[in-house]
Design an enzyme around this catalytic site. Sequence first.
Site, PDB file in Angstrom:
ATOM      1  N   LYS A  96       4.195   8.859   9.277  1.00 13.24           N
ATOM      2  CA  LYS A  96       3.949   8.274  10.599  1.00 13.24           C
ATOM      3  C   LYS A  96       4.944   8.762  11.659  1.00 13.24           C
ATOM      4  CE  LYS A  96       1.590   4.324   8.530  1.00 13.24           C
ATOM      5  NZ  LYS A  96       0.194   4.251   8.890  1.00 13.24           N
TER       6      LYS A  96
ATOM      7  N   ASP B 119       9.231   2.611   0.105  1.00 12.72           N
ATOM      8  CA  ASP B 119       8.181   3.345   0.809  1.00 12.72           C
ATOM      9  C   ASP B 119       8.319   2.996   2.287  1.00 12.72           C
ATOM     10  OD1 ASP B 119       5.983   4.405   1.983  1.00 12.72           O
ATOM     11  OD2 ASP B 119       4.517   3.571   0.576  1.00 12.72           O
TER      12      ASP B 119
ATOM     13  N   TYR C 195       0.854  -1.184   0.000  1.00 12.14           N
ATOM     14  CA  TYR C 195       0.000   0.000   0.000  1.00 12.14           C
ATOM     15  C   TYR C 195       0.894   1.240   0.000  1.00 12.14           C
ATOM     16  CZ  TYR C 195      -3.548   3.362   1.685  1.00 12.14           C
ATOM     17  OH  TYR C 195      -4.397   4.426   1.831  1.00 12.14           O
TER      18      TYR C 195
HETATM   19  C1  PLP Z   1       3.703   2.036   3.396  1.00 12.50           C
HETATM   20  C2  PLP Z   1       2.682   3.122   3.398  1.00 12.50           C
HETATM   21  N1  PLP Z   1       2.701   4.056   2.454  1.00 12.50           N
HETATM   22  C3  PLP Z   1       1.812   5.067   2.425  1.00 12.50           C
HETATM   23  C4  PLP Z   1       0.822   5.155   3.377  1.00 12.50           C
HETATM   24  C5  PLP Z   1      -0.163   6.293   3.353  1.00 12.50           C
HETATM   25  O1  PLP Z   1       0.088   7.135   4.417  1.00 12.50           O
HETATM   26  P1  PLP Z   1      -1.088   8.097   5.000  1.00 12.50           P
HETATM   27  O2  PLP Z   1      -2.099   7.202   5.612  1.00 12.50           O
HETATM   28  O3  PLP Z   1      -0.365   8.966   5.980  1.00 12.50           O
HETATM   29  O4  PLP Z   1      -1.617   8.857   3.840  1.00 12.50           O
HETATM   30  C6  PLP Z   1       0.753   4.193   4.375  1.00 12.50           C
HETATM   31  C7  PLP Z   1      -0.308   4.251   5.392  1.00 12.50           C
HETATM   32  O5  PLP Z   1      -0.518   3.367   6.172  1.00 12.50           O
HETATM   33  C8  PLP Z   1       1.698   3.149   4.396  1.00 12.50           C
HETATM   34  O6  PLP Z   1       1.691   2.211   5.335  1.00 12.50           O
END
Ligand code: PLP
Length: 498
Positions: free
Chosen positions: A338, A310, A215
Amino acid sequence: MLCVSLCRPKKLFFLYFSCQPLHSPLPFPTMKFIAASAAILALCGNVSAFTPAASATGSSTAMRSAVASETYTFTKSNEIFEEAKTLMPGGVSSPVRAFKSVGGNPVVFDRVKGAYAWDVDGNKYIDYVGTWGPAILGHADDDVLDAVKKTMDKGTSFGAPCLLENLLAKEVIAAVPSVEMVRFTNSGTEACMGMIRLCRAYTGREKVIKFEGCYHGHADSFLVQAGSGVATLGLPDSPGVPASATKATLCAEYNNLDAVKAIFDENKDEIAAVILEPVVGNSGFIKPDKEFLQGIRDLCTENGAVLVFDEVMTGFRVAYGGAQQYFGITPDLTTMGKVIGGGLPVGAYGGKKEIMEMVAPAGPMYQAGTLSGNPLAMTAGIETMKKLQQPGVYEELERKSKKLVDGIVETAKKHGLPITGDYAGGMFGWYFVDGPVKNFAQATKADGAKFGKWHRMMLERGVYLAPSMYEAGFMSMAHTDEDIDRTIAIADEVMSQL
Ligand SMILES: Cc1ncc(COP(=O)(O)O)c(C=O)c1O
């Protein structure tokens, strides 16, 4: 005995519940004794621990509450959530919070502190969600709150350069091996949106490779066989995403280097980037094989593609320098979020100077944000980073993650349940399936019905786990060995009934 209980209230409770058969009615004198002890202990200010508020459902609840295996009630949570559903889609501001895949209503939180959360009915939980990762110090850390309060007196947003951005940028650059320059955003999604545009701008190519079950936020081009809420709700793709937005997104199986090689071979000189979660936390918890990460690094270098980790979830969580430090493999770009916001909304993307200087206004790739780099979020991030640099933090996080995962796995085995679990730093997970789980397809073989039952029963006994089998768990510096022992003891009771 009463004297002992006054001195060591939690121990008394722990001993007591571990001797009680689940749901067995207590003899009345025992109940009276527990109620009296609870009342006295409450006066000592230490026993709100894991006791539903008496006011919520009357004194019988207060008596039952002394036994951990007796379950919580959620009257106020249910009322609030019923109203929320009439006001917001599904009653929530982000889908997985609605508990759809595990059944039952979510609990409505009232406050959080350290390793714990309290709901509006007064129930206390050991929280392994940690607001989905940011709360690595524990919730509402005093030093972070103090610093944020001081900053707040100077204003909440400048919309102009501020020194605090430099300070956090320096910390991020010093910590994360791939990052020479950084752009702050307000969320992980925004960071990933900027990052993918940058990959395309830098290479002049459009196609990107992502992995099933990973994700990267909810931008159109990533909503292809995505993890997290998309997997949780069984919506591998989302209506409303134009075909044109995803036609350049190619999907491969995680931990399968041959699949990535094949895509590169079929798309010679067309791949802009390979983007992955370097430890997956959005299909449950999946660790990469080191050879897989190294193989992708080599393929990207050979083919002139940008390698992106990511690290929105793994950054400052599996190690101070993220998964790239944990595995010793350096990508070209990194996305973060985060933990770097210390509980306030922050995202970031960063990497090699040569690539980052494409970003406006240094270069032509446009990306912006009204509240990006605001002083409150920067302050929370800076204070969090400071505390994470203390010696031994990540060893301790990993020790506790291991203790919890080992305890849960052993307990499940004792009860004859199929299980596999793993951890890295302050991140962990398990699946109710015989392992190993190396990719999303294998994760889907886990028993979802069992997970739902397990989740509810743990919740009712004071353990707050992510309400989806496709989400990782998070350990914080505030969790104690006692919290973990208690979690495992509760799991033992629950698993005896699964
Ligand atoms: C690996 C990863 N990338 C991107 C995101 C998206 O982040 P946000 O929820 O702050 O938009 C998340 C959210 O859980 C994530 O775990």
